[in-house]
Scaffold this motif. Structure first.
Motif, PDB file in Angstrom:
ATOM      1  N   MET A   1       0.449  -1.427   0.129  1.00 52.11           N
ATOM      2  CA  MET A   1      -0.248   0.143  -0.067  1.00 52.11           C
ATOM      3  C   MET A   1       0.973   1.523   0.118  1.00 52.11           C
ATOM      4  N   ILE A   2       0.308   2.164  -0.585  1.00 53.03           N
ATOM      5  CA  ILE A   2       1.246   3.602  -0.001  1.00 53.03           C
ATOM      6  C   ILE A   2       1.637   3.831   1.137  1.00 53.03           C
ATOM      7  N   ASN A   3       2.946   5.114   0.632  1.00 51.60           N
ATOM      8  CA  ASN A   3       3.183   4.921   1.646  1.00 51.60           C
ATOM      9  C   ASN A   3       2.690   7.075   1.780  1.00 51.60           C
ATOM     10  N   ALA A   4       3.520   7.081   2.918  1.00 47.20           N
ATOM     11  CA  ALA A   4       3.238   9.442   3.293  1.00 47.20           C
ATOM     12  C   ALA A   4       3.926  10.205   2.127  1.00 47.20           C
ATOM     13  N   LYS A   5       5.151   9.510   1.672  1.00 47.34           N
ATOM     14  CA  LYS A   5       5.294   9.896   0.312  1.00 47.34           C
ATOM     15  C   LYS A   5       4.693  10.095  -0.633  1.00 47.34           C
ATOM     16  N   GLN A   6       4.107   9.037  -1.096  1.00 46.96           N
ATOM     17  CA  GLN A   6       3.599   8.972  -2.362  1.00 46.96           C
ATOM     18  C   GLN A   6       2.810   9.735  -1.935  1.00 46.96           C
ATOM     19  N   CYS A   7       1.809   9.627  -0.821  1.00 48.93           N
ATOM     20  CA  CYS A   7       0.912  10.170  -0.335  1.00 48.93           C
ATOM     21  C   CYS A   7       0.909  11.438  -1.393  1.00 48.93           C
ATOM     22  N   ARG A   8       1.435  12.322  -0.721  1.00 46.40           N
ATOM     23  CA  ARG A   8       2.401  14.273  -0.898  1.00 46.40           C
ATOM     24  C   ARG A   8       2.744  14.331  -2.177  1.00 46.40           C
ATOM     25  N   ALA A   9       3.370  13.015  -2.594  1.00 46.19           N
ATOM     26  CA  ALA A   9       3.645  13.255  -4.124  1.00 46.19           C
ATOM     27  C   ALA A   9       2.655  13.213  -4.768  1.00 46.19           C
ATOM     28  N   ALA A  10       1.621  12.417  -4.625  1.00 45.43           N
ATOM     29  CA  ALA A  10       0.473  12.078  -5.970  1.00 45.43           C
ATOM     30  C   ALA A  10      -0.228  13.828  -5.587  1.00 45.43           C
ATOM     31  N   ARG A  11      -0.233  14.341  -4.401  1.00 40.87           N
ATOM     32  CA  ARG A  11      -1.180  15.245  -4.378  1.00 40.87           C
ATOM     33  C   ARG A  11      -0.605  16.175  -4.990  1.00 40.87           C
ATOM     34  N   ALA A  12       0.459  16.176  -4.368  1.00 43.39           N
ATOM     35  CA  ALA A  12       1.248  17.438  -5.624  1.00 43.39           C
ATOM     36  C   ALA A  12       1.344  17.281  -7.335  1.00 43.39           C
ATOM     37  N   TRP A  13       1.194  15.991  -7.937  1.00 41.77           N
ATOM     38  CA  TRP A  13       1.087  15.936  -9.053  1.00 41.77           C
ATOM     39  C   TRP A  13      -0.283  16.269  -9.707  1.00 41.77           C
ATOM     40  N   LEU A  14      -0.980  16.256  -8.083  1.00 41.37           N
ATOM     41  CA  LEU A  14      -2.573  16.984  -9.242  1.00 41.37           C
ATOM     42  C   LEU A  14      -2.687  17.643  -8.630  1.00 41.37           C
ATOM     43  N   ALA A  15      -2.135  18.343  -8.474  1.00 39.92           N
ATOM     44  CA  ALA A  15      -2.575  19.744  -7.285  1.00 39.92           C
ATOM     45  C   ALA A  15      -3.655  19.845  -6.739  1.00 39.92           C
ATOM     46  N   TRP A  16      -3.978  18.713  -5.651  1.00 42.14           N
ATOM     47  CA  TRP A  16      -5.317  18.853  -4.771  1.00 42.14           C
ATOM     48  C   TRP A  16      -4.730  19.273  -3.169  1.00 42.14           C
ATOM     49  N   SER A  17      -5.739  19.427  -2.546  1.00 44.79           N
ATOM     50  CA  SER A  17      -5.204  19.935  -1.054  1.00 44.79           C
ATOM     51  C   SER A  17      -5.225  19.183  -0.334  1.00 44.79           C
ATOM     52  N   GLN A  18      -5.528  18.991   1.060  1.00 40.14           N
ATOM     53  CA  GLN A  18      -5.680  17.370   1.568  1.00 40.14           C
ATOM     54  C   GLN A  18      -7.555  17.532   2.059  1.00 40.14           C
ATOM     55  N   ASP A  19      -8.115  18.825   1.663  1.00 36.50           N
ATOM     56  CA  ASP A  19      -9.975  19.358   1.437  1.00 36.50           C
ATOM     57  C   ASP A  19      -9.489  17.313  -0.147  1.00 36.50           C
ATOM     58  N   ASP A  20      -9.010  18.273  -1.326  1.00 36.26           N
ATOM     59  CA  ASP A  20      -9.437  17.566  -2.242  1.00 36.26           C
ATOM     60  C   ASP A  20      -9.569  16.045  -2.253  1.00 36.26           C
ATOM     61  N   LEU A  21      -8.210  16.113  -1.437  1.00 32.81           N
ATOM     62  CA  LEU A  21      -7.941  13.700  -1.417  1.00 32.81           C
ATOM     63  C   LEU A  21      -9.154  14.092  -0.253  1.00 32.81           C
ATOM     64  N   ALA A  22      -9.354  14.766   1.106  1.00 36.35           N
ATOM     65  CA  ALA A  22     -10.192  14.171   1.420  1.00 36.35           C
ATOM     66  C   ALA A  22     -11.742  13.783   0.798  1.00 36.35           C
ATOM     67  N   GLU A  23     -12.407  14.689  -0.024  1.00 37.21           N
ATOM     68  CA  GLU A  23     -13.649  14.446  -0.649  1.00 37.21           C
ATOM     69  C   GLU A  23     -13.141  13.441  -1.786  1.00 37.21           C
ATOM     70  N   HIS A  24     -12.082  13.531  -2.121  1.00 33.81           N
ATOM     71  CA  HIS A  24     -12.299  11.901  -3.206  1.00 33.81           C
ATOM     72  C   HIS A  24     -12.638  10.814  -2.693  1.00 33.81           C
ATOM     73  N   SER A  25     -11.923  10.771  -1.515  1.00 35.28           N
ATOM     74  CA  SER A  25     -11.682   9.381  -0.848  1.00 35.28           C
ATOM     75  C   SER A  25     -12.370   9.315   0.457  1.00 35.28           C
ATOM     76  N   LEU A  26     -13.204  10.275   0.563  1.00 36.65           N
ATOM     77  CA  LEU A  26     -13.688   9.892   2.581  1.00 36.65           C
ATOM     78  C   LEU A  26     -13.114   9.659   3.044  1.00 36.65           C
ATOM     79  N   VAL A  27     -12.372   9.860   3.187  1.00 40.58           N
ATOM     80  CA  VAL A  27     -11.252   9.829   4.720  1.00 40.58           C
ATOM     81  C   VAL A  27     -11.492  11.148   5.306  1.00 40.58           C
TER      82      VAL A  27
END
Length: 81
Positions: A1-27
């Motif tokens: 499963m993904i790690n914290a670095k991959q999570c930060r990098a994927a968010r940056a790649w997609l230009a997603w904020s943590q709020d955006d990721l929360a909305e897309h993932s329901l986390v």
């Protein structure tokens, strides 16, 4: 499963904020922030939900066994022909 670095990098790649990721993932944003700061270890289900959100947005995670080692944007097969 993904790690914290991959999570930060994927968010940056997609230009997603943590709020955006929360909305897309329901986390929750709080869970995402703790994970990205490596202050908490999420449940496996939470990691799967985060990874699924990124994969649905076109990201592919590179793994070496259980260890996340990178990520890339998935190629659209329609562009290859």
């Amino acid at each position: 499963m993904i790690n914290a670095k991959q999570c930060r990098a994927a968010r940056a790649w997609l230009a997603w904020s943590q709020d955006d990721l929360a909305e897309h993932s329901l986390v929750s944003k709080r869970a995402i922030a703790g994970f990205e700061l490596e202050k908490t270890v999420p449940h496996d289900r939470t990691l799967r939900d985060l990874q699924r959100a990124f994969e649905d947005a076109g990201m592919t995670f590179q793994m070496d066994g259980e260890r996340g080692i990178g990520l890339q944007e998935r190629q659209d097969n329609s562009e290859l022909g």
